[in-house]
Write a protein that holds these residues in place. Structure first.
Motif, PDB file in Angstrom:
ATOM      1  N   ALA A  38       0.827  -1.206   0.000  1.00 61.87           N
ATOM      2  CA  ALA A  38       0.000   0.000   0.000  1.00 61.87           C
ATOM      3  C   ALA A  38       0.861   1.255   0.000  1.00 61.87           C
ATOM      4  CB  ALA A  38      -0.935  -0.008   1.213  1.00 61.87           C
ATOM      5  N   GLY A  39       1.964   1.223   0.716  1.00 62.84           N
ATOM      6  CA  GLY A  39       2.841   2.385   0.771  1.00 62.84           C
ATOM      7  C   GLY A  39       3.722   2.542  -0.445  1.00 62.84           C
ATOM      8  N   ARG A  40       3.956   1.429  -1.153  1.00 67.07           N
ATOM      9  CA  ARG A  40       4.804   1.461  -2.349  1.00 67.07           C
ATOM     10  C   ARG A  40       4.113   0.688  -3.464  1.00 67.07           C
ATOM     11  NH1 ARG A  40      10.711  -0.387  -0.643  1.00 67.07           N
ATOM     12  NH2 ARG A  40       9.509  -2.184   0.057  1.00 67.07           N
ATOM     13  N   PRO A  41       3.118   1.283  -4.113  1.00 65.35           N
ATOM     14  CA  PRO A  41       2.334   0.553  -5.122  1.00 65.35           C
ATOM     15  C   PRO A  41       3.042   0.349  -6.445  1.00 65.35           C
ATOM     16  CG  PRO A  41       1.569   2.807  -4.942  1.00 65.35           C
ATOM     17  CD  PRO A  41       2.584   2.622  -3.853  1.00 65.35           C
ATOM     18  N   GLY A  42       4.219   0.962  -6.619  1.00 65.58           N
ATOM     19  CA  GLY A  42       4.938   0.794  -7.868  1.00 65.58           C
ATOM     20  C   GLY A  42       4.143   1.343  -9.046  1.00 65.58           C
ATOM     21  N   PRO A  43       4.125   0.616 -10.160  1.00 64.85           N
ATOM     22  CA  PRO A  43       3.423   1.118 -11.345  1.00 64.85           C
ATOM     23  C   PRO A  43       1.920   0.828 -11.342  1.00 64.85           C
ATOM     24  CG  PRO A  43       4.488  -0.949 -11.877  1.00 64.85           C
ATOM     25  CD  PRO A  43       4.849  -0.641 -10.442  1.00 64.85           C
ATOM     26  N   TYR A  44       1.405   0.204 -10.287  1.00 62.05           N
ATOM     27  CA  TYR A  44       0.030  -0.278 -10.308  1.00 62.05           C
ATOM     28  C   TYR A  44      -0.928   0.697  -9.635  1.00 62.05           C
ATOM     29  CZ  TYR A  44       2.729  -4.439 -11.335  1.00 62.05           C
ATOM     30  OH  TYR A  44       3.619  -5.317 -11.886  1.00 62.05           O
ATOM     31  N   ARG A  45      -2.184   0.615 -10.046  1.00 61.60           N
ATOM     32  CA  ARG A  45      -3.237   1.483  -9.512  1.00 61.60           C
ATOM     33  C   ARG A  45      -4.397   0.618  -9.011  1.00 61.60           C
ATOM     34  NH1 ARG A  45      -5.633   4.167 -13.469  1.00 61.60           N
ATOM     35  NH2 ARG A  45      -4.788   2.773 -15.064  1.00 61.60           N
ATOM     36  N   PHE A  46      -4.082  -0.301  -8.123  1.00 57.54           N
ATOM     37  CA  PHE A  46      -5.112  -1.179  -7.588  1.00 57.54           C
ATOM     38  C   PHE A  46      -6.229  -0.355  -6.950  1.00 57.54           C
ATOM     39  CE2 PHE A  46      -1.388  -4.040  -7.452  1.00 57.54           C
ATOM     40  CZ  PHE A  46      -1.906  -5.097  -8.173  1.00 57.54           C
ATOM     41  N   ARG A  47      -7.444  -0.877  -7.080  1.00 54.13           N
ATOM     42  CA  ARG A  47      -8.568  -0.223  -6.411  1.00 54.13           C
ATOM     43  C   ARG A  47      -8.325  -0.145  -4.906  1.00 54.13           C
ATOM     44  NH1 ARG A  47     -14.707  -0.028  -7.334  1.00 54.13           N
ATOM     45  NH2 ARG A  47     -14.037  -0.233  -9.491  1.00 54.13           N
ATOM     46  N   ARG A  48      -7.704  -1.204  -4.383  1.00 53.09           N
ATOM     47  CA  ARG A  48      -7.344  -1.196  -2.961  1.00 53.09           C
ATOM     48  C   ARG A  48      -6.219  -2.176  -2.721  1.00 53.09           C
ATOM     49  NH1 ARG A  48      -8.866  -4.116   1.897  1.00 53.09           N
ATOM     50  NH2 ARG A  48      -8.497  -2.767   3.694  1.00 53.09           N
ATOM     51  N   ILE A  49      -5.246  -1.747  -1.909  1.00 52.01           N
ATOM     52  CA  ILE A  49      -4.239  -2.653  -1.348  1.00 52.01           C
ATOM     53  C   ILE A  49      -4.346  -2.506   0.160  1.00 52.01           C
ATOM     54  CG2 ILE A  49      -1.826  -3.328  -1.202  1.00 52.01           C
ATOM     55  CD1 ILE A  49      -1.283  -2.012  -3.808  1.00 52.01           C
ATOM     56  N   GLY A  50      -4.698  -3.578   0.841  1.00 57.30           N
ATOM     57  CA  GLY A  50      -4.929  -3.512   2.268  1.00 57.30           C
ATOM     58  C   GLY A  50      -3.653  -3.365   3.077  1.00 57.30           C
ATOM     59  N   THR A  51      -3.830  -3.023   4.323  1.00 60.72           N
ATOM     60  CA  THR A  51      -2.722  -2.899   5.275  1.00 60.72           C
ATOM     61  C   THR A  51      -1.984  -4.235   5.406  1.00 60.72           C
ATOM     62  OG1 THR A  51      -3.932  -1.229   6.527  1.00 60.72           O
ATOM     63  CG2 THR A  51      -2.134  -2.360   7.663  1.00 60.72           C
ATOM     64  N   GLY A  52      -0.667  -4.190   5.306  1.00 60.59           N
ATOM     65  CA  GLY A  52       0.136  -5.390   5.492  1.00 60.59           C
ATOM     66  C   GLY A  52       0.194  -6.307   4.289  1.00 60.59           C
ATOM     67  N   THR A  53      -0.462  -5.949   3.193  1.00 61.08           N
ATOM     68  CA  THR A  53      -0.435  -6.791   1.986  1.00 61.08           C
ATOM     69  C   THR A  53       0.836  -6.520   1.200  1.00 61.08           C
ATOM     70  OG1 THR A  53      -2.807  -7.102   1.788  1.00 61.08           O
ATOM     71  CG2 THR A  53      -1.556  -7.115  -0.255  1.00 61.08           C
ATOM     72  N   ARG A  54       1.384  -7.579   0.605  1.00 62.65           N
ATOM     73  CA  ARG A  54       2.655  -7.456  -0.108  1.00 62.65           C
ATOM     74  C   ARG A  54       2.652  -8.369  -1.325  1.00 62.65           C
ATOM     75  NH1 ARG A  54       8.182  -6.275   1.525  1.00 62.65           N
ATOM     76  NH2 ARG A  54       9.699  -7.534   0.352  1.00 62.65           N
ATOM     77  N   LEU A  55       3.046  -7.814  -2.460  1.00 60.33           N
ATOM     78  CA  LEU A  55       3.250  -8.576  -3.682  1.00 60.33           C
ATOM     79  C   LEU A  55       4.749  -8.714  -3.887  1.00 60.33           C
ATOM     80  CD1 LEU A  55       0.474  -6.862  -4.076  1.00 60.33           C
ATOM     81  CD2 LEU A  55       0.669  -7.591  -6.450  1.00 60.33           C
TER      82      LEU A  55
END
Length: 265
Positions: A38-55
């Motif tokens: 969530a803090g570093r979404p990179g090139p993506y514009r997800f509708r939502r990235i939850g707290t603590g989620t990591r790709l």
């Protein structure tokens, strides 16, 4: 005096270790810098990235990200494909297409392909190489190459708490209930009831939990016994050593006492 060959060998070994260490430090830096959150979404514009989620880096193919919702505390491993829509740069309307609940784990190399609504419930765990899709090829015209025929789509839902084994395939229209286990390599279509275990291709129910009779057919192994409250790590270690000694002891040899503080359960 001739130079000792050991000097050159030691220098070469030191150089190899230094290069190896630098490469691994660089690889760790790249993995950390390339991860998406969530803090570093990179090139993506997800509708939502939850707290603590990591790709994890590297990501697989990702497109349609404005129509993808990722819940809290999800773990998405390397090379996982997440797509919404049949191709990039489509307008898919106001509603999300692909939704992951909280605590979802997607194993390395998995593919989640959502051309229409696809939902994965909370606390679902996927092994590596799982393939979930809302789209399948059609074969209406025997004269046209299959890959050029218009595909069919059908929504997919996977209930919370489910476990999807390595290499499983979830086909369009599948609706998995709560706490379902899909065996490795299974191919699932249609509806799967709550608390069922399915296996095979096509998958069928091989075990199911019933409130009145429990697991049918019964489990072949006993359920794990929880660790009693108050047992220390030292006592568990001593118990493990005691069990190993008992297993290795010749038949008929007197048993040594069980460690203090740990019951037989």
């Amino acid at each position: 005096m001739p130079i000792n060959q050991n000097v050159f060998s030691s220098l070469a070994a030191w150089r190899r270790r230094a290069v190896s260490s630098a490469v691994h430090r660089g690889a760790r830096w790249v993995r950390e810098a390339g991860a998406v959150s969530a803090g570093r979404p990179g090139p993506y514009r997800f509708r939502r990235i939850g707290t603590g989620t990591r790709l994890a880096f590297p990501q697989g193919t990702v497109f349609g990200d404005p129509w993808i919702e990722l819940g809290d505390h999800c773990i998405i491993a390397q090379d996982v494909t997440l797509t919404a829509g049949m191709m990039p740069d489509l307008d898919l309307g106001p509603d999300p297409i692909l939704t992951l609940g909280n605590g979802v784990v997607l194993g390395r190399g998995s593919h989640v392909i959502a051309d229409v609504r696809l939902t994965i419930g909370d606390d679902c765990f996927f092994g590596p190489g799982v393939y979930v899709t809302t789209t399948n090829h059609s074969y209406d015209d025997p004269e046209v190459p299959v890959g050029k025929q218009w595909p069919r789509t059908d929504p997919v839902s996977i209930g919370p708490g489910s476990w999807i084994g390595t290499g499983a395939v979830i086909l369009p229209g599948a609706r998995l209930g709560r706490n379902v286990v899909v065996a490795a390599g299974a191919v699932v279509r249609g509806e799967v009831p709550d608390h069922a275990v399915v296996a095979g291709a096509p998958a069928r129910v091989v075990r199911r939990w019933d409130a009145a009779t429990g697991w049918q057919p019964p489990l072949r192994t006993p359920a794990p016994v929880p660790i009693p409250e108050g047992v220390t790590p030292e006592q568990l270690l001593a118990l493990g050593e005691w069990v190993a000694d008992e297993a290795a002891a010749p038949a008929g040899e007197a048993q040594r006492p069980r460690p203090d503080g740990v019951s037989a359960g």
